[in-house]
Write a protein that holds these residues in place. Structure first.
Motif, PDB file in Angstrom:
ATOM      1  N   ARG A 105       0.802  -1.051  -0.015  1.00  0.00           N
ATOM      2  CA  ARG A 105      -0.040  -0.007  -0.026  1.00  0.00           C
ATOM      3  C   ARG A 105       0.984   1.280   0.141  1.00  0.00           C
ATOM      4  O   ARG A 105       0.869   2.080  -0.654  1.00  0.00           O
ATOM      5  N   TRP A 106       2.072   1.172   0.685  1.00  0.00           N
ATOM      6  CA  TRP A 106       2.867   2.543   0.719  1.00  0.00           C
ATOM      7  C   TRP A 106       3.413   2.669  -0.324  1.00  0.00           C
ATOM      8  O   TRP A 106       3.578   3.818  -1.046  1.00  0.00           O
ATOM      9  N   ALA A 107       3.941   1.630  -1.041  1.00  0.00           N
ATOM     10  CA  ALA A 107       4.532   1.716  -2.474  1.00  0.00           C
ATOM     11  C   ALA A 107       3.678   2.409  -3.510  1.00  0.00           C
ATOM     12  O   ALA A 107       4.230   3.020  -4.146  1.00  0.00           O
ATOM     13  N   ALA A 108       2.283   2.201  -3.261  1.00  0.00           N
ATOM     14  CA  ALA A 108       1.423   2.840  -4.230  1.00  0.00           C
ATOM     15  C   ALA A 108       1.077   4.285  -3.923  1.00  0.00           C
ATOM     16  O   ALA A 108       0.622   5.056  -4.735  1.00  0.00           O
ATOM     17  N   VAL A 109       1.639   4.783  -2.927  1.00  0.00           N
ATOM     18  CA  VAL A 109       1.295   6.300  -2.484  1.00  0.00           C
ATOM     19  C   VAL A 109       2.276   7.149  -3.241  1.00  0.00           C
ATOM     20  O   VAL A 109       3.591   6.952  -2.777  1.00  0.00           O
ATOM     21  N   PRO A 110       1.660   8.209  -3.761  1.00  0.00           N
ATOM     22  CA  PRO A 110       2.482   9.122  -4.514  1.00  0.00           C
ATOM     23  C   PRO A 110       3.021  10.152  -3.744  1.00  0.00           C
ATOM     24  O   PRO A 110       2.688  10.474  -2.584  1.00  0.00           O
ATOM     25  N   VAL A 111       4.208  10.813  -4.107  1.00  0.00           N
ATOM     26  CA  VAL A 111       4.814  11.768  -3.272  1.00  0.00           C
ATOM     27  C   VAL A 111       3.680  12.827  -2.986  1.00  0.00           C
ATOM     28  O   VAL A 111       3.114  13.189  -3.832  1.00  0.00           O
ATOM     29  N   ASP A 112       3.942  13.321  -1.767  1.00  0.00           N
ATOM     30  CA  ASP A 112       3.321  14.316  -1.281  1.00  0.00           C
ATOM     31  C   ASP A 112       1.694  14.026  -0.928  1.00  0.00           C
ATOM     32  O   ASP A 112       0.871  14.720  -0.675  1.00  0.00           O
ATOM     33  N   GLU A 113       1.422  12.754  -0.591  1.00  0.00           N
ATOM     34  CA  GLU A 113       0.220  12.080  -0.533  1.00  0.00           C
ATOM     35  C   GLU A 113       0.648  11.183   0.779  1.00  0.00           C
ATOM     36  O   GLU A 113       1.509  10.936   1.104  1.00  0.00           O
ATOM     37  N   GLY A 114      -0.449  10.656   1.324  1.00  0.00           N
ATOM     38  CA  GLY A 114      -0.313   9.811   2.780  1.00  0.00           C
ATOM     39  C   GLY A 114      -1.256   8.552   2.607  1.00  0.00           C
ATOM     40  O   GLY A 114      -2.116   8.325   1.908  1.00  0.00           O
ATOM     41  N   LEU A 115      -0.914   7.772   3.484  1.00  0.00           N
ATOM     42  CA  LEU A 115      -1.533   6.444   3.702  1.00  0.00           C
ATOM     43  C   LEU A 115      -1.968   6.483   5.083  1.00  0.00           C
ATOM     44  O   LEU A 115      -1.236   6.796   6.212  1.00  0.00           O
ATOM     45  N   THR A 116      -3.374   6.572   5.597  1.00  0.00           N
ATOM     46  CA  THR A 116      -3.706   6.568   6.893  1.00  0.00           C
ATOM     47  C   THR A 116      -4.386   5.393   7.308  1.00  0.00           C
ATOM     48  O   THR A 116      -4.982   4.310   6.631  1.00  0.00           O
TER      49      THR A 116
END
Length: 194
Positions: free
Chosen positions: A156-167
């Motif tokens: 899931r983290w690997a799919a998070v773009p720069v300047d976005e987040g995983l909650t």
């Protein structure tokens, strides 16, 4: 329940920070330091503590009101005596903070290095021997789900773009740590009765 949402915010490279929105309305920021790992160390802490049920580790302490020296309040208003409460929480949770560090480190290594469960257990026994003389309270059946949960979180983290987040939401109960009130008699007797 915990009632705390933690957002792991991706920056450029392997940099990140985490914002924890606690149930008391205060949001604190935890800086990320491990720029060499693909998986944030604090994410590994979150997953390992959740999977092993460590309520008094790093994230459980943050949910309870601990403010470690590298953290800052980014929104909300802390309750009176927040600094004293934080110190009491950290002191009361000291042993579990060490345990959570060992668990998170081993689970993190297992995913980063693609380690077998028996290797993970051996490393954990080595760390555990430094932390405690008690028998290791973890078996292979406990380790594999934790490692798999971190693998899923890493995807899931690997799919998070720069300047976005995983909650993620902290699902474990928050322990209330009593804080002695300033100015009260410690003997339990009234000052008038003397």
């Amino acid at each position: 329940m915990g009632g705390m949402d933690v957002t792991f915010q991706r920056l450029g490279g392997n940099r990140y920070f985490a914002n924890a929105a606690r149930a008391d309305g205060v949001t604190v920021q935890v800086p990320g330091y491990d720029r060499t790992s693909a998986i944030p160390h604090d994410l590994a802490h979150f997953v390992a503590e959740r999977e092993f049920g460590v309520t008094r580790g790093f994230w459980g302490s943050v949910a309870a009101g601990a403010l470690f020296t590298n953290m800052v309040v980014v929104s909300g208003r802390q309750k009176p005596h927040a600094a004293e409460r934080s110190k009491q929480i950290i002191k009361a949770h000291a042993d579990d903070l060490g345990i959570s560090e060992a668990l998170a480190g081993v689970v993190h290594d297992a995913v980063e290095e693609d380690l077998a469960v028996d290797v993970v257990l051996e490393r954990l026994r080595g760390y555990w021997g430094i932390i405690s003389a008690a028998p290791l309270p973890v078996v292979a059946a406990d380790v594999e789900p934790a490692v798999n949960a971190l693998r899923r979180a890493a995807e899931r983290w690997a799919a998070v773009p720069v300047d976005e987040g995983l909650t993620l939401t902290w699902p474990l109960p928050v322990e209330k740590v009593p804080v002695p009130c300033a100015g009260k008699a410690r003997t339990g007797r009234s000052r008038r009765g003397r």
